[in-house]
Design a protein around this motif. Structure first.
Motif, PDB file in Angstrom:
ATOM      1  N   LYS A  23       0.846  -1.185   0.000  1.00  0.00           N
ATOM      2  CA  LYS A  23       0.000   0.000   0.000  1.00  0.00           C
ATOM      3  C   LYS A  23       0.883   1.236   0.000  1.00  0.00           C
ATOM      4  O   LYS A  23       1.924   1.266   0.657  1.00  0.00           O
ATOM      5  CB  LYS A  23      -0.890  -0.017   1.242  1.00  0.00           C
ATOM      6  CG  LYS A  23      -1.918   1.074   1.236  1.00  0.00           C
ATOM      7  CD  LYS A  23      -2.966   0.844   2.285  1.00  0.00           C
ATOM      8  CE  LYS A  23      -3.944   1.983   2.145  1.00  0.00           C
ATOM      9  NZ  LYS A  23      -5.105   1.862   2.937  1.00  0.00           N
ATOM     10  N   ASN A  25       0.474   5.396   0.500  1.00  0.00           N
ATOM     11  CA  ASN A  25      -0.431   6.460   0.922  1.00  0.00           C
ATOM     12  C   ASN A  25       0.087   7.836   0.528  1.00  0.00           C
ATOM     13  O   ASN A  25       1.301   8.059   0.447  1.00  0.00           O
ATOM     14  CB  ASN A  25      -0.629   6.434   2.435  1.00  0.00           C
ATOM     15  CG  ASN A  25      -1.499   5.293   2.878  1.00  0.00           C
ATOM     16  OD1 ASN A  25      -2.367   4.839   2.132  1.00  0.00           O
ATOM     17  ND2 ASN A  25      -1.268   4.813   4.079  1.00  0.00           N
ATOM     18  N   PRO A  31      -5.954  11.177  -8.403  1.00  0.00           N
ATOM     19  CA  PRO A  31      -6.443   9.798  -8.474  1.00  0.00           C
ATOM     20  C   PRO A  31      -6.817   9.374  -9.898  1.00  0.00           C
ATOM     21  O   PRO A  31      -6.631   8.218 -10.276  1.00  0.00           O
ATOM     22  CB  PRO A  31      -7.678   9.799  -7.574  1.00  0.00           C
ATOM     23  CG  PRO A  31      -7.496  10.949  -6.665  1.00  0.00           C
ATOM     24  CD  PRO A  31      -6.699  11.952  -7.422  1.00  0.00           C
ATOM     25  N   ARG A  35      -5.410   6.045 -11.615  1.00  0.00           N
ATOM     26  CA  ARG A  35      -6.331   4.966 -12.009  1.00  0.00           C
ATOM     27  C   ARG A  35      -6.070   4.516 -13.440  1.00  0.00           C
ATOM     28  O   ARG A  35      -6.240   3.345 -13.766  1.00  0.00           O
ATOM     29  CB  ARG A  35      -7.782   5.429 -11.864  1.00  0.00           C
ATOM     30  CG  ARG A  35      -8.280   5.383 -10.457  1.00  0.00           C
ATOM     31  CD  ARG A  35      -9.751   5.680 -10.336  1.00  0.00           C
ATOM     32  NE  ARG A  35     -10.055   5.916  -8.941  1.00  0.00           N
ATOM     33  CZ  ARG A  35     -10.380   7.101  -8.435  1.00  0.00           C
ATOM     34  NH1 ARG A  35     -10.488   8.151  -9.213  1.00  0.00           N
ATOM     35  NH2 ARG A  35     -10.616   7.226  -7.154  1.00  0.00           N
ATOM     36  N   PHE A  94      -6.456  -0.978  -6.532  1.00  0.00           N
ATOM     37  CA  PHE A  94      -7.431   0.106  -6.512  1.00  0.00           C
ATOM     38  C   PHE A  94      -6.808   1.380  -5.981  1.00  0.00           C
ATOM     39  O   PHE A  94      -5.826   1.361  -5.243  1.00  0.00           O
ATOM     40  CB  PHE A  94      -8.702  -0.273  -5.750  1.00  0.00           C
ATOM     41  CG  PHE A  94      -8.483  -0.794  -4.363  1.00  0.00           C
ATOM     42  CD1 PHE A  94      -8.424   0.050  -3.279  1.00  0.00           C
ATOM     43  CD2 PHE A  94      -8.364  -2.155  -4.143  1.00  0.00           C
ATOM     44  CE1 PHE A  94      -8.238  -0.432  -2.002  1.00  0.00           C
ATOM     45  CE2 PHE A  94      -8.180  -2.659  -2.873  1.00  0.00           C
ATOM     46  CZ  PHE A  94      -8.118  -1.795  -1.795  1.00  0.00           C
ATOM     47  N   ASP A  96      -7.707   5.094  -4.215  1.00  0.00           N
ATOM     48  CA  ASP A  96      -8.657   5.909  -3.461  1.00  0.00           C
ATOM     49  C   ASP A  96      -8.135   7.333  -3.379  1.00  0.00           C
ATOM     50  O   ASP A  96      -6.923   7.558  -3.391  1.00  0.00           O
ATOM     51  CB  ASP A  96      -8.829   5.365  -2.045  1.00  0.00           C
ATOM     52  CG  ASP A  96      -9.357   3.957  -2.017  1.00  0.00           C
ATOM     53  OD1 ASP A  96     -10.228   3.653  -2.845  1.00  0.00           O
ATOM     54  OD2 ASP A  96      -8.895   3.167  -1.167  1.00  0.00           O
ATOM     55  N   GLY A  97      -9.032   8.279  -3.282  1.00  0.00           N
ATOM     56  CA  GLY A  97      -8.638   9.676  -3.131  1.00  0.00           C
ATOM     57  C   GLY A  97      -8.019   9.910  -1.766  1.00  0.00           C
ATOM     58  O   GLY A  97      -8.447   9.336  -0.771  1.00  0.00           O
ATOM     59  N   ASN A 120      -3.537  10.610  -3.591  1.00  0.00           N
ATOM     60  CA  ASN A 120      -4.282   9.358  -3.603  1.00  0.00           C
ATOM     61  C   ASN A 120      -3.580   8.287  -2.781  1.00  0.00           C
ATOM     62  O   ASN A 120      -2.431   8.439  -2.382  1.00  0.00           O
ATOM     63  CB  ASN A 120      -4.506   8.884  -5.039  1.00  0.00           C
ATOM     64  CG  ASN A 120      -3.225   8.618  -5.759  1.00  0.00           C
ATOM     65  OD1 ASN A 120      -2.448   7.775  -5.362  1.00  0.00           O
ATOM     66  ND2 ASN A 120      -2.981   9.333  -6.844  1.00  0.00           N
ATOM     67  N   HIS A 121      -4.315   7.212  -2.532  1.00  0.00           N
ATOM     68  CA  HIS A 121      -3.797   6.017  -1.869  1.00  0.00           C
ATOM     69  C   HIS A 121      -3.955   4.856  -2.842  1.00  0.00           C
ATOM     70  O   HIS A 121      -5.026   4.658  -3.398  1.00  0.00           O
ATOM     71  CB  HIS A 121      -4.582   5.690  -0.600  1.00  0.00           C
ATOM     72  CG  HIS A 121      -4.752   6.840   0.341  1.00  0.00           C
ATOM     73  ND1 HIS A 121      -3.713   7.627   0.768  1.00  0.00           N
ATOM     74  CD2 HIS A 121      -5.861   7.339   0.945  1.00  0.00           C
ATOM     75  CE1 HIS A 121      -4.171   8.559   1.596  1.00  0.00           C
ATOM     76  NE2 HIS A 121      -5.475   8.400   1.710  1.00  0.00           N
ATOM     77  N   THR A 123      -3.541   0.666  -3.399  1.00  0.00           N
ATOM     78  CA  THR A 123      -3.389  -0.642  -2.769  1.00  0.00           C
ATOM     79  C   THR A 123      -3.309  -1.684  -3.873  1.00  0.00           C
ATOM     80  O   THR A 123      -4.149  -1.692  -4.771  1.00  0.00           O
ATOM     81  CB  THR A 123      -4.569  -0.952  -1.835  1.00  0.00           C
ATOM     82  OG1 THR A 123      -4.754   0.160  -0.959  1.00  0.00           O
ATOM     83  CG2 THR A 123      -4.302  -2.199  -1.025  1.00  0.00           C
TER      84      THR A 123
END
Length: 136
Positions: A23, A25, A31, A35, A94, A96-97, A120-121, A123
């Motif tokens: 992960k 962070n 994002p 993506r 994925f 995430d914001g 964004n994060h 994973t």
């Protein structure tokens, strides 16, 4: 903590021991851009995904490549052996914001426009193909 919550928390913790992930962070990239890179490698074999990321012109690809190498190292650490060619796959990835830095840009007639600097994060999960077939 209630009994039901403790039981479900223990169950989640046990399931996490068999998952191999990495992960990242607060990556200072939007994002949406991240993506796009994540969609390029989702479901791919790990060595092929590393090649795609290595030769991609996207700036976010370098960060995802580093994350993928970390996930591979985590898999090797938990299984106490080296990953072989064609064995590992990117099962899930994925984005995430994350936190948003809000800045102001001067605008005409004494106004100010808001700039949102997004982060964004990410994973990323890897697993071997034969493990996936056993579960299905």
């Amino acid at each position: 903590m209630g009994a039901r919550k403790k039981i479900s928390a223990d169950r989640r913790k046990e399931a996490r021991k068999t998952m191999y992930f990495a992960k990242m962070n607060n990556v200072p990239t939007s994002p949406r851009k991240m993506r796009y890179v994540a969609d390029m490698i989702r479901g791919m074999e790990v060595n092929k995904a590393l090649g795609v990321l290595k030769f991609s012109s996207k700036e976010a690809a370098q960060r995802v490549e580093k994350l993928l190498r970390s996930a591979i190292a985590n898999w090797e650490q938990k299984n106490e052996r080296k990953a072989e060619t064609g064995e590992l796959y990117v099962t899930k990835i994925f984005v995430d914001g994350g936190a948003m830095l809000k800045r102001m840009r001067p605008a005409p007639q004494g106004r100010a426009y808001r700039i949102r600097k997004r982060s964004n994060h990410v994973t990323l999960f890897v697993d071997s193909k034969n493990t996936n077939e056993d579960q299905n």
